[in-house]
Design a protein around this motif. Structure first.
Motif, PDB file in Angstrom:
ATOM      1  N   SER A  76      -3.696  -0.528  -4.600  1.00  0.00           N
ATOM      2  CA  SER A  76      -4.190   0.485  -5.537  1.00  0.00           C
ATOM      3  C   SER A  76      -4.104  -0.037  -6.965  1.00  0.00           C
ATOM      4  CB  SER A  76      -3.359   1.762  -5.370  1.00  0.00           C
ATOM      5  OG  SER A  76      -1.985   1.462  -5.510  1.00  0.00           O
ATOM      6  N   ASP A 117      -3.273   4.700  -9.765  1.00  0.00           N
ATOM      7  CA  ASP A 117      -1.882   4.325  -9.521  1.00  0.00           C
ATOM      8  C   ASP A 117      -1.400   3.413 -10.646  1.00  0.00           C
ATOM      9  OD1 ASP A 117       0.580   3.638  -8.594  1.00  0.00           O
ATOM     10  OD2 ASP A 117      -0.114   2.628  -6.772  1.00  0.00           O
ATOM     11  N   SER A 155      -0.691  -4.835  -5.685  1.00  0.00           N
ATOM     12  CA  SER A 155      -0.967  -3.548  -5.053  1.00  0.00           C
ATOM     13  C   SER A 155      -2.394  -3.421  -4.542  1.00  0.00           C
ATOM     14  CB  SER A 155      -0.685  -2.432  -6.072  1.00  0.00           C
ATOM     15  OG  SER A 155      -0.864  -1.171  -5.495  1.00  0.00           O
ATOM     16  N   GLU A 211      -2.057   8.039  -5.645  1.00  0.00           N
ATOM     17  CA  GLU A 211      -3.512   8.201  -5.728  1.00  0.00           C
ATOM     18  C   GLU A 211      -4.110   6.815  -5.915  1.00  0.00           C
ATOM     19  OE1 GLU A 211      -6.907  10.652  -8.287  1.00  0.00           O
ATOM     20  OE2 GLU A 211      -4.777  10.944  -8.718  1.00  0.00           O
ATOM     21  N   ILE A 212      -4.873   6.373  -4.938  1.00  0.00           N
ATOM     22  CA  ILE A 212      -5.239   4.966  -4.842  1.00  0.00           C
ATOM     23  C   ILE A 212      -5.995   4.444  -6.062  1.00  0.00           C
ATOM     24  CG2 ILE A 212      -7.394   5.407  -3.582  1.00  0.00           C
ATOM     25  CD1 ILE A 212      -6.727   2.867  -1.928  1.00  0.00           C
ATOM     26  N   LYS A 213      -6.818   5.283  -6.699  1.00  0.00           N
ATOM     27  CA  LYS A 213      -7.598   4.824  -7.847  1.00  0.00           C
ATOM     28  C   LYS A 213      -6.939   5.145  -9.191  1.00  0.00           C
ATOM     29  CE  LYS A 213     -12.060   5.179  -5.470  1.00  0.00           C
ATOM     30  NZ  LYS A 213     -13.446   5.704  -5.523  1.00  0.00           N
ATOM     31  N   LEU A 252     -10.228   3.226   2.968  1.00  0.00           N
ATOM     32  CA  LEU A 252      -8.836   3.429   2.582  1.00  0.00           C
ATOM     33  C   LEU A 252      -8.504   4.846   2.141  1.00  0.00           C
ATOM     34  CD1 LEU A 252      -8.195   0.078   0.645  1.00  0.00           C
ATOM     35  CD2 LEU A 252      -7.762   0.608   3.054  1.00  0.00           C
ATOM     36  N   THR A 253      -9.504   5.637   1.799  1.00  0.00           N
ATOM     37  CA  THR A 253      -9.244   7.039   1.451  1.00  0.00           C
ATOM     38  C   THR A 253      -9.451   7.949   2.646  1.00  0.00           C
ATOM     39  OG1 THR A 253     -11.527   7.289   0.654  1.00  0.00           O
ATOM     40  CG2 THR A 253      -9.853   6.709  -0.975  1.00  0.00           C
ATOM     41  N   PHE A 267       0.861  -1.193   0.000  1.00  0.00           N
ATOM     42  CA  PHE A 267       0.000   0.000   0.000  1.00  0.00           C
ATOM     43  C   PHE A 267       0.890   1.233   0.000  1.00  0.00           C
ATOM     44  CE2 PHE A 267      -3.034   2.917   2.437  1.00  0.00           C
ATOM     45  CZ  PHE A 267      -3.705   3.279   1.278  1.00  0.00           C
ATOM     46  N   MET A 288     -12.571   1.132  -0.764  1.00  0.00           N
ATOM     47  CA  MET A 288     -11.614   2.238  -0.860  1.00  0.00           C
ATOM     48  C   MET A 288     -12.246   3.542  -0.385  1.00  0.00           C
ATOM     49  SD  MET A 288      -9.356   1.575  -4.316  1.00  0.00           S
ATOM     50  CE  MET A 288     -10.724   1.457  -5.460  1.00  0.00           C
ATOM     51  N   PRO A 341      -5.925   5.796   6.780  1.00  0.00           N
ATOM     52  CA  PRO A 341      -6.657   4.639   6.270  1.00  0.00           C
ATOM     53  C   PRO A 341      -6.891   3.620   7.387  1.00  0.00           C
ATOM     54  CG  PRO A 341      -4.664   5.056   4.990  1.00  0.00           C
ATOM     55  CD  PRO A 341      -4.610   5.952   6.148  1.00  0.00           C
ATOM     56  N   LEU A 361       1.033   4.960   0.340  1.00  0.00           N
ATOM     57  CA  LEU A 361       0.230   6.079   0.825  1.00  0.00           C
ATOM     58  C   LEU A 361       0.505   7.360   0.063  1.00  0.00           C
ATOM     59  CD1 LEU A 361       0.693   4.074   3.424  1.00  0.00           C
ATOM     60  CD2 LEU A 361      -0.392   5.950   4.645  1.00  0.00           C
TER      61      LEU A 361
END
Length: 840
Positions: free
Chosen positions: A610, A599, A608, A595-597, A628-629, A590, A624, A633, A592
């Motif tokens: 993300s 990546d 991952s 940008e999780i969506k 997670l956002t 993960f 998410m 998180p 941090l």
């Protein structure tokens, strides 16, 4: 044979011209360079695990590389039983990217105009007009090859449908099946959906005329053939469509599982998200005047040292070169770029061509063919739907009530359909002129059309505001950047408006010149000053000269890059190298700092948390959003996802790695199971829980668990991953009591099955999106195998459909060949007589 070449010589010549055009425009592609390298790298990131297994001659249909895990066939799958796959692979192998797509656009549209019975040169003009419509070129620049590929089959599908409606049932039906199959294989459902809307209007108009002429039996026979062809095309793509439809309900575009914690609508996309790229009503002027709204977002070539914006800086004593650089940088501020429309940004306008727009309106006045009403209806519908949030009345109706419409974003892209309707109407107008004996009325309507276009250009020039809706916000930000100098910021904003006006004025004059040339060419032809061939070739040249420079604004040689593998561009950081030393085959990372969506970097190196995919699982997206956002998180959720490493930054912004010692591992036995009523309660429960000890399970799975037996009765029980393959996971368990195991793998029951000692056993969902199962006491081999019937059975259906399609095409070709007059035999009979005459 010689006569056959002679009869088709013009077609061969035009094919050669198409090749020359491609060589001239896409020269770097023939030198091994490519477009859309950023998109290519993003795709390589998403496909990392898939490609690793392909290198071992193994196909996987599930990947754990992004978003914890998802079906690989939503990213890539071979579909080797599909004849359409073979056709497209052959084209890709024969021609470099994007040449194969451009050839499909050119020859597919040429075929359409041939079916519409235009002479070859006019057909070529129409093909060039549609192919070089700016939207197609902009999509190629961005690397959206699948979308352009889907658009490329618009013309041949329309042509095949028209052939069928004319009574050419076998040929039309066979070609319809072929091109619809290729359209479906392009796998851009949004573009296909828009084409279906257009064809529905065509069928409706044909039905009206069939009723009026009392020819409904022939009409319904044609519709039956088209329907059968569509079903065959669907069968050819059975594995692709079945797996996609099956997954759709579980994907990000499917219905929400939540009612209280959802940030998305209950079904489909959020309307604001879907409408984000809506065509401005006034932006339709760009069909005629490309820079009516400033062109593309970002720095503009129209900004030089003579621009009003640069002069503001020059007047402040800034050197000319530096002033131009500062002026270009204004596009970084809201509302202060050259583009001043309502879209978040744009790579360029929809430019259909000044000549084509002129002929389109002329066609509305003179074309007698009833296809005119289809074209007009389709253009009006697509324009109104493209407005989205800027004129929501019709868009909202479709969004709320039409099946699938709320699954699509960037509603402006429906104008791809309008971009083919414009040249069809335009060239039908020219055909009308060539076939009309009394040209007095046509000449009168030509004058009317010219007057209308002069008025349109004047209206655009005088009445467009050239001011962005968020310009004041940009001035505020610019004032801060200029350390409070609001006067200069205001002067710059005023200068930007002036530069936008200059850009529009220059293109308005340009369009006026092309309209004048088109008018003059039509006038001398109507007056019988030139023959049809000279006129047609001149029109082809005029359209090409009109479109070419505008397209070059958006696709230049500089847009081509050397082909690069991801390993050449994306270098592993020190933390990536350190994590890579871990021999564990299946854990997650993960980052941090990403940008999780969106990546596209971490999946190159790790499985991952993300990733980047518009087809991600809905449950994972909801996880998410809710867990997670958040800041920070939810650590419990990261533990259950087996996030073994975190990547963060130190105070110097250097990446650093942190080991997560509480990660739950590949699988574990829990001490208790907590049943909850629904998804909302599940989401709430995992907001704070101990995943290693407790499993949160929806009550619908109560029947799968023997709650009477002891759960967690053996604290020394073991469960271990012994073999990792994305499609086939093997665990070894040992326990003196029945246990409930949770696996850190994403739950998706459309293809995954669980075996205990080789026998299928039930499993269920736990902790909102993980797999879980009750494991009996003793030592057992537990396997999870991904074998979706939608793909494997679908492939068998695809093979059957492909065989039928090939046979149908062969039958159509054979039948058409028999129908043709035996021209060569006649030529041979004439040859001796000609020889005798020659001797005399």
């Amino acid at each position: 044979m010689n006569n056959w070449f002679k009869r088709n010589g013009t077609h061969f010549l035009i094919a050669a011209i198409f090749l020359v055009i491609c060589l001239a425009y896409f020269t770097p592609a023939f030198q091994g360079k490519t477009l859309g390298q950023a998109d290519v790298l993003g795709a390589q990131s998403t496909q990392k695990e898939i490609n690793d297994y392909r290198a071992k001659d193994t196909t996987i249909l599930w990947t754990n590389q992004i978003f914890g895990g998802m079906p690989a066939y939503q990213i890539w799958a071979p579909y080797s039983s599909n004849v359409a796959s073979f056709v497209i692979k052959t084209l890709i192998a024969a021609f470099p990217n994007p040449i194969y797509v451009v050839f499909l656009l050119l020859f597919g549209t040429y075929f359409l105009f041939t079916v519409l019975k235009l002479n070859p040169w006019l057909a070529a003009a129409g093909a060039v007009a549609f192919t070089f419509s700016s939207y197609n070129i902009i999509l190629l620049t961005a690397g959206h090859s699948n979308q352009v590929l889907a658009i490329a089959f618009f013309a041949p599908i329309i042509a095949s449908v028209i052939l069928t409606l004319r009574g050419r049932y076998l040929l039309g039906g066979a070609l319809s099946a072929l091109f619809i199959a290729l359209e479906l294989k392009a796998n851009h459902i949004q573009m296909t959906y828009y084409l279906v809307l257009a064809l529905a209007i065509l069928i409706g108009i044909e039905l009206y005329h069939a009723i009026k002429a009392k020819t409904t039996p022939a009409f319904f026979k044609s519709v039956g053939v088209i329907a059968a062809a569509t079903l065959l095309a669907v069968l050819v793509n059975a594995s692709l469509l079945w797996s996609t439809m099956e997954y759709a309900a579980y994907s990000y575009r499917g219905p929400s599982n939540l009612t209280q914690h959802s940030k998305e609508p209950s079904n489909g996309l959020a309307k604001d998200y879907a409408y984000q790229w809506s065509q401005g009503v006034g932006e339709c002027f760009t069909f005629l005047i490309p820079n009516a709204y400033g062109g593309a977002s970002g720095p503009s070539e129209g900004i030089d040292q003579n621009s009003a914006t640069a002069k503001v800086f020059i007047d402040k004593g800034v050197p000319a070169d530096q002033a131009v650089n500062y002026a270009q940088q204004m596009s970084q501020f809201p509302g202060l770029g050259m583009y001043w429309g309502n879209k978040p940004g744009t790579a360029g306008p929809f430019y259909f061509g000044a000549v084509i727009c002129f002929l389109f309106l002329f066609g509305l006045l003179i074309v007698k063919n009833r296809i005119k009403w289809w074209l007009l209806g389709t253009v009006l519908l697509t324009m109104l739907l493209s407005f989205g949030s800027n004129w929501p009345y019709l868009s909202d109706l479709f969004f709320n009530y039409f099946p699938l419409y709320n699954k699509f974003r960037a509603v402006e892209s429906i104008l791809a359909v309008a971009s083919i309707c414009f040249p069809i109407m335009a060239l039908l107008a020219v055909k009308e002129i060539t076939e009309t004996v009394d040209k007095k009325e046509i000449l009168k309507k030509l004058y009317i059309t010219a007057g209308i276009f002069v008025a349109l250009i004047i209206v655009a020039t005088l009445f467009l505001s050239f001011r962005s809706a968020d310009a004041q916000s940009g001035i505020t930000y610019l004032t801060k950047a200029l350390r409070g100098d609001s006067a200069t910021a205001t002067n710059i904003a005023t200068a930007i408006v002036s530069d936008r006006q200059d850009l529009e004025h220059a293109d308005a004059i340009r369009s006026f010149i092309f309209i004048a040339l088109a008018f003059g060419l039509l006038w001398i032809f109507i007056k019988d000053k030139v023959n049809t061939t000279v006129f047609s070739v001149a029109l082809l040249a005029l359209i090409l000269v009109d479109m070419w420079p505008i397209d070059k604004r958006y696709l230049k040689e500089a847009n081509f890059q050397e082909k690069q593998d991801a390993s050449q561009v994306v270098r592993p950081r020190e933390v990536d190298q350190f994590i890579a030393r871990d021999p564990d085959p299946d854990f997650r990372v993960f980052d941090l700092t990403a940008e999780i969506k969106n990546d596209e970097i971490n999946p190159f190196f790790h499985k991952s948390i993300s990733g980047y995919s518009a087809a991600r699982l809905k449950r994972y997206d909801e996880l998410m959003d809710n867990q997670l956002t958040t800041n920070p998180p939810n650590h419990d959720v990261l533990d259950m996802l087996n996030a073994k490493y975190f990547i963060t930054q130190d105070t110097a912004h250097n990446s650093k790695m942190v080991s997560n010692v509480t990660a739950c591992g590949h699988a574990w036995f829990v001490k208790s199971v907590k049943f909850v009523d629904n998804a909302d309660k599940e989401m709430q429960a995992i907001s704070s829980f101990t995943p290693k000890d407790e499993a949160i399970v929806d009550q619908r799975y109560k029947t799968v668990i023997d709650t009477k037996s002891t759960i967690g009765g053996d604290p020394n029980a073991t469960i271990k991953l012994t073999n990792y393959n994305p499609d086939h996971l093997t665990y070894q368990t040992g326990s003196t009591a029945n246990q409930v195991a949770v696996f850190s793998e994403i739950y998706y029951d459309k293809g995954w099955k669980m075996l205990i000692d080789g026998k299928e056993a039930p499993y269920f969902r736990a902790d909102y999106l993980l797999r879980a199962a009750q494991i009996p006491l003793g030592n057992h081999k537990v396997e999870f195998i991904f074998h979706p019937a939608s793909y494997y059975t679908g492939e068998k259906l695809s093979l059957a459909g492909s065989i039928l399609l090939v046979l149908l095409l062969g039958g159509a070709v054979y039948t058409e060949a028999k129908k043709k007059p035996v021209a060569e035999a006649d030529d041979k009979k004439k040859a001796p007589a000609d020889d005798k005459k020659a001797k005399k």
